[in-house]
Design a protein around this motif. Structure first.
Motif, PDB file in Angstrom:
ATOM      1  N   LYS A 110       0.856  -1.185   0.000  1.00  0.00           N
ATOM      2  CA  LYS A 110       0.000   0.000   0.000  1.00  0.00           C
ATOM      3  C   LYS A 110       0.892   1.236   0.000  1.00  0.00           C
ATOM      4  CE  LYS A 110      -3.943   1.988   2.308  1.00  0.00           C
ATOM      5  NZ  LYS A 110      -4.964   1.970   1.305  1.00  0.00           N
ATOM      6  N   LEU A 111       0.624   2.138  -0.927  1.00  0.00           N
ATOM      7  CA  LEU A 111       1.403   3.361  -1.046  1.00  0.00           C
ATOM      8  C   LEU A 111       0.712   4.503  -0.310  1.00  0.00           C
ATOM      9  CD1 LEU A 111       2.325   3.209  -4.842  1.00  0.00           C
ATOM     10  CD2 LEU A 111       3.623   2.348  -2.890  1.00  0.00           C
ATOM     11  N   ASP A 112       1.490   5.236   0.472  1.00  0.00           N
ATOM     12  CA  ASP A 112       0.929   6.404   1.149  1.00  0.00           C
ATOM     13  C   ASP A 112       1.157   7.641   0.266  1.00  0.00           C
ATOM     14  OD1 ASP A 112       3.539   7.368   1.551  1.00  0.00           O
ATOM     15  OD2 ASP A 112       3.613   6.716   3.640  1.00  0.00           O
ATOM     16  N   PRO A 113       0.641   8.802   0.675  1.00  0.00           N
ATOM     17  CA  PRO A 113       0.774   9.996  -0.173  1.00  0.00           C
ATOM     18  C   PRO A 113       2.224  10.376  -0.500  1.00  0.00           C
ATOM     19  CG  PRO A 113      -0.946  10.350   1.452  1.00  0.00           C
ATOM     20  CD  PRO A 113      -0.272   9.045   1.803  1.00  0.00           C
ATOM     21  N   ILE A 114       3.139  10.145   0.411  1.00  0.00           N
ATOM     22  CA  ILE A 114       4.548  10.472   0.140  1.00  0.00           C
ATOM     23  C   ILE A 114       5.116   9.503  -0.896  1.00  0.00           C
ATOM     24  CG2 ILE A 114       6.868  10.639   1.121  1.00  0.00           C
ATOM     25  CD1 ILE A 114       5.518  11.614   3.727  1.00  0.00           C
ATOM     26  N   ASP A 115       4.783   8.221  -0.776  1.00  0.00           N
ATOM     27  CA  ASP A 115       5.221   7.252  -1.790  1.00  0.00           C
ATOM     28  C   ASP A 115       4.706   7.669  -3.167  1.00  0.00           C
ATOM     29  OD1 ASP A 115       6.456   5.579   0.112  1.00  0.00           O
ATOM     30  OD2 ASP A 115       4.625   4.408   0.409  1.00  0.00           O
ATOM     31  N   LEU A 116       3.453   8.089  -3.238  1.00  0.00           N
ATOM     32  CA  LEU A 116       2.869   8.508  -4.511  1.00  0.00           C
ATOM     33  C   LEU A 116       3.582   9.738  -5.077  1.00  0.00           C
ATOM     34  CD1 LEU A 116      -0.905   7.920  -3.729  1.00  0.00           C
ATOM     35  CD2 LEU A 116       0.595   6.525  -5.165  1.00  0.00           C
ATOM     36  N   LYS A 117       4.021  10.650  -4.189  1.00  0.00           N
ATOM     37  CA  LYS A 117       4.798  11.808  -4.642  1.00  0.00           C
ATOM     38  C   LYS A 117       6.138  11.363  -5.229  1.00  0.00           C
ATOM     39  CE  LYS A 117       3.084  15.411  -1.559  1.00  0.00           C
ATOM     40  NZ  LYS A 117       3.447  16.337  -0.476  1.00  0.00           N
ATOM     41  N   ILE A 118       6.772  10.385  -4.598  1.00  0.00           N
ATOM     42  CA  ILE A 118       8.047   9.867  -5.096  1.00  0.00           C
ATOM     43  C   ILE A 118       7.858   9.249  -6.473  1.00  0.00           C
ATOM     44  CG2 ILE A 118       9.815   8.089  -4.731  1.00  0.00           C
ATOM     45  CD1 ILE A 118       9.494   8.627  -1.686  1.00  0.00           C
ATOM     46  N   VAL A 119       6.823   8.422  -6.603  1.00  0.00           N
ATOM     47  CA  VAL A 119       6.550   7.770  -7.887  1.00  0.00           C
ATOM     48  C   VAL A 119       6.262   8.814  -8.969  1.00  0.00           C
ATOM     49  CG1 VAL A 119       4.907   6.275  -9.100  1.00  0.00           C
ATOM     50  CG2 VAL A 119       5.797   5.590  -6.864  1.00  0.00           C
ATOM     51  N   ALA A 120       5.442   9.809  -8.649  1.00  0.00           N
ATOM     52  CA  ALA A 120       5.108  10.845  -9.628  1.00  0.00           C
ATOM     53  C   ALA A 120       6.349  11.624 -10.057  1.00  0.00           C
ATOM     54  CB  ALA A 120       4.049  11.783  -9.054  1.00  0.00           C
ATOM     55  N   ALA A 121       7.202  11.957  -9.104  1.00  0.00           N
ATOM     56  CA  ALA A 121       8.428  12.698  -9.428  1.00  0.00           C
ATOM     57  C   ALA A 121       9.335  11.869 -10.330  1.00  0.00           C
ATOM     58  CB  ALA A 121       9.155  13.092  -8.141  1.00  0.00           C
ATOM     59  N   LEU A 122       9.461  10.580 -10.052  1.00  0.00           N
ATOM     60  CA  LEU A 122      10.307   9.716 -10.872  1.00  0.00           C
ATOM     61  C   LEU A 122       9.716   9.498 -12.262  1.00  0.00           C
ATOM     62  CD1 LEU A 122      11.497   7.095  -8.255  1.00  0.00           C
ATOM     63  CD2 LEU A 122      12.863   8.872  -9.371  1.00  0.00           C
ATOM     64  N   GLN A 123       8.396   9.483 -12.366  1.00  0.00           N
ATOM     65  CA  GLN A 123       7.774   9.342 -13.682  1.00  0.00           C
ATOM     66  C   GLN A 123       8.052  10.568 -14.544  1.00  0.00           C
ATOM     67  OE1 GLN A 123       3.741   8.346 -12.381  1.00  0.00           O
ATOM     68  NE2 GLN A 123       3.964   6.391 -13.433  1.00  0.00           N
ATOM     69  N   ARG A 124       8.169  11.723 -13.922  1.00  0.00           N
ATOM     70  CA  ARG A 124       8.489  12.940 -14.671  1.00  0.00           C
ATOM     71  C   ARG A 124       9.972  13.012 -15.014  1.00  0.00           C
ATOM     72  NH1 ARG A 124       4.697  14.885 -11.148  1.00  0.00           N
ATOM     73  NH2 ARG A 124       6.227  15.640  -9.667  1.00  0.00           N
ATOM     74  N   ASP A 125      10.827  12.557 -14.095  1.00  0.00           N
ATOM     75  CA  ASP A 125      12.273  12.628 -14.313  1.00  0.00           C
ATOM     76  C   ASP A 125      12.951  11.495 -13.553  1.00  0.00           C
ATOM     77  OD1 ASP A 125      14.939  13.226 -14.663  1.00  0.00           O
ATOM     78  OD2 ASP A 125      14.873  15.162 -13.642  1.00  0.00           O
ATOM     79  N   GLY A 126      13.119  10.374 -14.219  1.00  0.00           N
ATOM     80  CA  GLY A 126      13.717   9.196 -13.595  1.00  0.00           C
ATOM     81  C   GLY A 126      15.214   9.310 -13.376  1.00  0.00           C
ATOM     82  N   ARG A 127      15.821  10.360 -13.915  1.00  0.00           N
ATOM     83  CA  ARG A 127      17.269  10.531 -13.778  1.00  0.00           C
ATOM     84  C   ARG A 127      17.657  11.510 -12.678  1.00  0.00           C
ATOM     85  NH1 ARG A 127      20.626  10.778 -19.144  1.00  0.00           N
ATOM     86  NH2 ARG A 127      22.102  11.089 -17.470  1.00  0.00           N
ATOM     87  N   MET A 128      16.680  12.082 -11.994  1.00  0.00           N
ATOM     88  CA  MET A 128      17.042  13.045 -10.950  1.00  0.00           C
ATOM     89  C   MET A 128      17.831  12.348  -9.846  1.00  0.00           C
ATOM     90  SD  MET A 128      13.668  13.910  -8.655  1.00  0.00           S
ATOM     91  CE  MET A 128      12.581  14.163 -10.020  1.00  0.00           C
ATOM     92  N   THR A 129      18.701  13.098  -9.199  1.00  0.00           N
ATOM     93  CA  THR A 129      19.496  12.531  -8.112  1.00  0.00           C
ATOM     94  C   THR A 129      18.590  12.222  -6.936  1.00  0.00           C
ATOM     95  OG1 THR A 129      19.960  14.671  -7.087  1.00  0.00           O
ATOM     96  CG2 THR A 129      21.498  13.922  -8.821  1.00  0.00           C
ATOM     97  N   LYS A 130      19.064  11.373  -6.064  1.00  0.00           N
ATOM     98  CA  LYS A 130      18.284  11.031  -4.877  1.00  0.00           C
ATOM     99  C   LYS A 130      18.131  12.251  -3.966  1.00  0.00           C
ATOM    100  CE  LYS A 130      19.178   6.176  -5.250  1.00  0.00           C
ATOM    101  NZ  LYS A 130      19.658   6.293  -6.604  1.00  0.00           N
ATOM    102  N   LEU A 131      19.141  13.126  -3.948  1.00  0.00           N
ATOM    103  CA  LEU A 131      19.046  14.344  -3.159  1.00  0.00           C
ATOM    104  C   LEU A 131      17.947  15.254  -3.702  1.00  0.00           C
ATOM    105  CD1 LEU A 131      20.117  16.116  -0.882  1.00  0.00           C
ATOM    106  CD2 LEU A 131      21.809  17.020  -2.486  1.00  0.00           C
ATOM    107  N   LYS A 132      17.907  15.415  -5.017  1.00  0.00           N
ATOM    108  CA  LYS A 132      16.868  16.238  -5.654  1.00  0.00           C
ATOM    109  C   LYS A 132      15.486  15.634  -5.412  1.00  0.00           C
ATOM    110  CE  LYS A 132      15.634  19.404  -8.739  1.00  0.00           C
ATOM    111  NZ  LYS A 132      15.752  20.822  -8.491  1.00  0.00           N
ATOM    112  N   LEU A 133      15.389  14.302  -5.501  1.00  0.00           N
ATOM    113  CA  LEU A 133      14.118  13.622  -5.246  1.00  0.00           C
ATOM    114  C   LEU A 133      13.660  13.874  -3.815  1.00  0.00           C
ATOM    115  CD1 LEU A 133      11.860  11.669  -6.124  1.00  0.00           C
ATOM    116  CD2 LEU A 133      13.377   9.790  -5.447  1.00  0.00           C
TER     117      LEU A 133
END
Length: 120
Positions: free
Chosen positions: A2-25
């Motif tokens: 089960k994904l919580d709202p923060i997990d969903l934000k992480i997934v959405a950010a990675l879908q937009r830019d999968g190459r961003m650094t972990k710090l930027k994420l």
């Protein structure tokens, strides 16, 4: 999982830019880098995040031909289907392969640099 709202934000950010650094994420989702990294690893381990890809546009480099073929297997044994799927996965020119209609019929799409590459 089960994904919580923060997990969903992480997934959405990675879908937009999968190459961003972990710090930027971490900054983007307002978490510490350690907490963000732990959530990312948990979602990868659970299979929520299956991998990272590049979207490639080959058109500017060379004209391409797409060919769709229908393939019917003579044998309907599970081992035959598995061998067929493995062979299709090894061929880099195949861009899609879907079962259609009958269990033994598959449509596959090849993307080739030119129509002459089809006969190779």
């Amino acid at each position: 999982m089960k994904l919580d709202p923060i997990d969903l934000k992480i997934v959405a950010a990675l879908q937009r830019d999968g190459r961003m650094t972990k710090l930027k994420l971490a900054e983007r989702v307002a978490l510490s880098p350690a907490a963000c990294w732990e959530r990312l690893r948990r979602m990868e381990a659970a299979g929520v995040i299956k991998g990272y890809t590049a979207i490639v546009d080959l058109e500017p480099d060379a004209p391409r031909t797409t060919v769709i073929v229908e393939i019917s297997l003579k044998s309907h044994q599970q081992a035959d289907f598995r061998r067929f799927e493995e062979a299709m996965a090894r061929e880099p020119a195949i861009v899609a392969c879907d079962a259609t209609g009958a269990a033994s019929t598959t449509s596959c799409g090849w993307s080739c640099p030119t129509s002459t590459a089809i006969s190779a």
